[in-house]
Scaffold this active site. Sequence first.
Site, PDB file in Angstrom:
ATOM      1  N   GLU A 164       0.915  -1.065  -0.074  1.00 39.53           N
ATOM      2  CA  GLU A 164      -0.109   0.107   0.068  1.00 39.53           C
ATOM      3  C   GLU A 164       0.852   1.168   0.006  1.00 39.53           C
ATOM      4  O   GLU A 164       1.896   1.418   1.056  1.00 39.53           O
ATOM      5  CB  GLU A 164      -0.818   0.107   1.126  1.00 39.53           C
ATOM      6  CG  GLU A 164      -2.002  -1.067   1.464  1.00 39.53           C
ATOM      7  CD  GLU A 164      -2.852  -0.957   2.586  1.00 39.53           C
ATOM      8  OE1 GLU A 164      -2.542   0.059   3.259  1.00 39.53           O
ATOM      9  OE2 GLU A 164      -3.626  -1.911   2.841  1.00 39.53           O
ATOM     10  N   ASP A 172      -5.633   8.378  10.343  1.00 43.05           N
ATOM     11  CA  ASP A 172      -4.449   7.918  11.011  1.00 43.05           C
ATOM     12  C   ASP A 172      -4.124   7.956  12.265  1.00 43.05           C
ATOM     13  O   ASP A 172      -4.528   9.210  12.966  1.00 43.05           O
ATOM     14  CB  ASP A 172      -3.531   8.408   9.854  1.00 43.05           C
ATOM     15  CG  ASP A 172      -3.802   8.151   8.335  1.00 43.05           C
ATOM     16  OD1 ASP A 172      -4.103   7.056   8.123  1.00 43.05           O
ATOM     17  OD2 ASP A 172      -3.266   9.044   7.653  1.00 43.05           O
TER      18      ASP A 172
END
EC number: 4.2.1.20
Length: 269
Positions: free
Chosen positions: A56, A67
Amino acid sequence: MTVEQREASRLGPLFDSCRAENRAALIGYLPTGYPDVNTSVRAMTELVESGCDIVEVGVPYSDPGMDGPTIQRATEAALSGGVRVRDALTAVESISKAGGRAVVMTYWNPVLRYGGDAFARDLAAAGGHGLITPDLIPDEAQQWLAASDAHGLDRIFLVAPSSTPERLANTVAASRGFVYAASTMGVTGARDAVSNAAPDLVARVKAVSDIPVGVGLGVRSREQAAEIGRYADGVIVGSALVSALGDGLPSLRSLTEELAAGVRQRKSP
């Protein structure tokens, strides 16, 4: 009743191969530009060489709402270093040349600024397999659905334990390649214990489709990778790899090899 995934998927052959080997795929995330662009690209090729099946490639964004602190710090460092979306495409090209499979993971705004169709075109030209869009839901993804179809890219949407049955079914139906199952609520990050909501979430997806399911948000050890690999098609690791990269490429390689061994422990029948 389950729905068979009929659309051709770039990642389909990989998951078929992993299934034949009775194991899960290892899916590793790193942000482009951390600690600098060249090192991040080298780190991503290290993932490939150390047994990571899918890389990724993260596109740093100034407002990374989903995040955790480890990835946020790395993202801030990358942005301070002047990383650009095109650098992520360069990383994809390097991964492809190293024999790996790359998907880009990005919030939607950078793609919107780049141009959805132009991004899909350039991602496909770089050898990319698809795109993970954590903040884009299928109901609002008409532009991306069209662009990914036009350029033959997989589109990976997220489901969570909080997803309603209708939302989950719609998300799974719009996905191609695999579905990203967030195994814990809230932001990402390595944890000592993996959420017990993950097996239930995978089962919910499997009840409506045969599309592969990748489970992320919390994996940091061989044991956790093996645990998730017993019921998921893919084991996604992010924060732990970013932390390891902070200690240098040898540390990153060591952890990746450990995780790769974990997903290769035989799955239960």
